[in-house]
Design a protein around this motif. Structure first.
Motif, short mmCIF file in Angstrom:
data_model
loop_
_atom_site.label_atom_id
_atom_site.label_comp_id
_atom_site.label_asym_id
_atom_site.label_seq_id
_atom_site.Cartn_x
_atom_site.Cartn_y
_atom_site.Cartn_z
N SER A 1 19.78 21.05 27.11
CA SER A 1 19.34 21.22 28.50
C SER A 1 18.45 22.44 28.58
CB SER A 1 20.54 21.38 29.44
OG SER A 1 21.25 22.58 29.17
N TRP A 2 17.55 22.43 29.56
CA TRP A 2 16.66 23.57 29.73
C TRP A 2 16.07 23.59 31.14
CZ3 TRP A 2 15.55 19.54 26.34
CH2 TRP A 2 14.48 18.71 26.69
N PHE A 3 15.58 24.79 31.51
CA PHE A 3 14.92 25.00 32.79
C PHE A 3 13.44 25.32 32.55
CE2 PHE A 3 19.34 25.93 33.67
CZ PHE A 3 19.54 25.50 34.97
N GLY A 4 12.64 25.02 33.55
CA GLY A 4 11.23 25.38 33.52
C GLY A 4 10.73 25.61 34.94
N GLY A 5 9.51 26.12 35.05
CA GLY A 5 8.96 26.31 36.39
C GLY A 5 7.93 27.41 36.46
N GLY A 6 7.74 27.91 37.68
CA GLY A 6 6.80 28.99 37.90
C GLY A 6 6.05 28.84 39.21
N ILE A 7 5.28 29.86 39.53
CA ILE A 7 4.42 29.88 40.72
C ILE A 7 3.06 30.41 40.29
CG2 ILE A 7 4.06 30.81 43.04
CD1 ILE A 7 7.00 31.22 43.35
N ASP A 8 1.99 29.77 40.76
CA ASP A 8 0.66 30.32 40.50
C ASP A 8 -0.20 30.15 41.74
OD1 ASP A 8 -1.57 27.91 39.71
OD2 ASP A 8 0.55 27.37 39.63
N LEU A 9 -1.20 31.03 41.86
CA LEU A 9 -2.04 31.10 43.06
C LEU A 9 -3.49 30.85 42.67
CD1 LEU A 9 -1.42 31.86 46.09
CD2 LEU A 9 -2.41 34.09 45.55
N THR A 10 -4.17 30.04 43.49
CA THR A 10 -5.58 29.73 43.25
C THR A 10 -6.40 30.06 44.50
OG1 THR A 10 -4.94 27.93 41.75
CG2 THR A 10 -7.22 27.93 42.54
N PRO A 11 -6.81 31.32 44.64
CA PRO A 11 -7.66 31.66 45.78
C PRO A 11 -9.07 31.10 45.57
CG PRO A 11 -6.65 33.62 44.76
CD PRO A 11 -6.50 32.48 43.80
N HIS A 12 -9.66 30.62 46.64
CA HIS A 12 -11.07 30.22 46.56
C HIS A 12 -11.94 31.47 46.45
CE1 HIS A 12 -8.80 27.26 49.05
NE2 HIS A 12 -9.31 26.44 48.15
N TYR A 13 -11.51 32.54 47.14
CA TYR A 13 -12.13 33.87 47.05
C TYR A 13 -11.02 34.86 46.69
CZ TYR A 13 -16.27 31.97 49.35
OH TYR A 13 -17.39 31.24 49.65
N ILE A 14 -11.18 35.55 45.59
CA ILE A 14 -10.14 36.46 45.14
C ILE A 14 -10.19 37.77 45.92
CG2 ILE A 14 -9.26 37.82 43.19
CD1 ILE A 14 -10.20 35.59 41.34
#
Length: 303
Positions: free
Chosen positions: A116-129
């Motif tokens: 068994s295992w876990f995975g995931g995350g959060i990422d952000l994609t700004p059109h203008y940084i």
């Protein structure tokens, strides 16, 4: 434990949908319940044409069955095993180009041989940084990581840089975030050289999931009312095109969903409602667009 994990993810979907609806103040999620051919199913929730969110999806799934031949190859197993997979997957495409696209996924997978295992995350994609907002975003993710393991942020930030990379464009999808996969109980994580129990890894995944709503609702509040031009809207559509390219060509989640005969509409809900692909598009020098383009590189220290 899989029932406990699945129920937590289902409740997480409810909480996030409520937060997004409250902040948007117009859009409402429509729920589409579905069943998987080999067992289980899910709840796909889609928001269209809200005040802030042009298209957003918050998906929950809990599916099971026997792993396919292609999945055996992907997971490097030879036996005919059963699998169980559950998780929440989110993508938000805003109307205003100054509100960033965001993606989150938290998931759990187990095989009938006991793995068994876990995975995931959060990422952000700004059109203008926006450098100030980029720093704030990464600070929030670092805080979520540090509560569980101070080695997590740097390792998972680098993993995100490598993962959310559009190889055929030689650019990152956005400003990254954190990404992790195959976190197995009591097995050393190569990126951190640390081990954790199943409860500890689950607790970390909870922190990732629960950080989504406070982070994104703040970014919605901060940016949705900013005025924008037709040129800035055009740039948003170009960047959405790059986002779609990554999801269709490189994203493992898309491939996994299709390999396990997942529900196509739910898998492809991550695609934007509208996008542009201008032939041989070139960014004009000394513009805001050029400044953002220059920052789409691996290894940026947003602090």
């Amino acid at each position: 434990m899989k029932e406990e994990i699945s129920e937590y993810f289902k409740n997480l979907q409810d909480k996030i949908c409520k937060s997004i609806e409250t902040t948007d103040d117009k859009g409402r999620f429509k729920e589409d319940n579905w069943t998987h051919a080999t067992g289980g199913g899910g709840r796909t929730r889609i928001m269209n044409k809200g005040r802030i969110i042009e298209k957003g999806g918050v998906n929950f799934s809990a599916v099971e069955g026997q792993i396919s031949t292609s999945l055996k190859t992907m997971l490097k197993v030879k036996e005919n095993l059963d699998f169980f997979a559950t998780g929440v997957s989110i993508v938000m495409h805003p109307e205003n180009p100054f509100v960033p696209i965001i993606h989150m996924n938290v998931r759990y997978f187990e095989l009938s041989d006991g793995q068994s295992w876990f995975g995931g995350g959060i990422d952000l994609t700004p059109h203008y940084i926006d450098m100030k907002q980029a720093k704030w975003f990464h600070e929030k993710l670092k805080a979520a990581c540090d509560t569980h393991d101070e080695k997590y942020y740097e390792a998972f930030k680098n993993w995100a840089d490598d993962y959310f990379y559009i190889q055929h464009r030689n650019e990152t999808r956005g400003i990254g975030g954190i990404f992790y996969d195959y976190l197995k109980p009591n097995v050393e994580i190569p990126q951190t050289k640390t081990t954790h129990t199943k409860d500890e890894i689950f607790a970390f995944s909870k922190s990732v999931g629960e950080s989504f709503a406070p982070i994104y609702t703040e970014l919605m509040h901060s940016n949705y009312s900013k005025a924008y031009t037709s040129e800035e809207k055009k740039w948003q559509l170009i960047r959405r095109g790059r986002y779609a390219e990554f999801n269709l060509v490189w994203d493992r989640g898309t491939k996994f969903g299709l390999e396990t005969n997942g529900r196509t509409e739910s898998i492809l809900m991550s695609l934007p409602p509208h996008a542009d692909w201008d032939y041989n598009f070139e960014v004009k020098p000394s513009t805001k667009e050029a400044e953002t383009q220059k920052m789409l590189v691996k290894g940026t220290n947003w602090f």
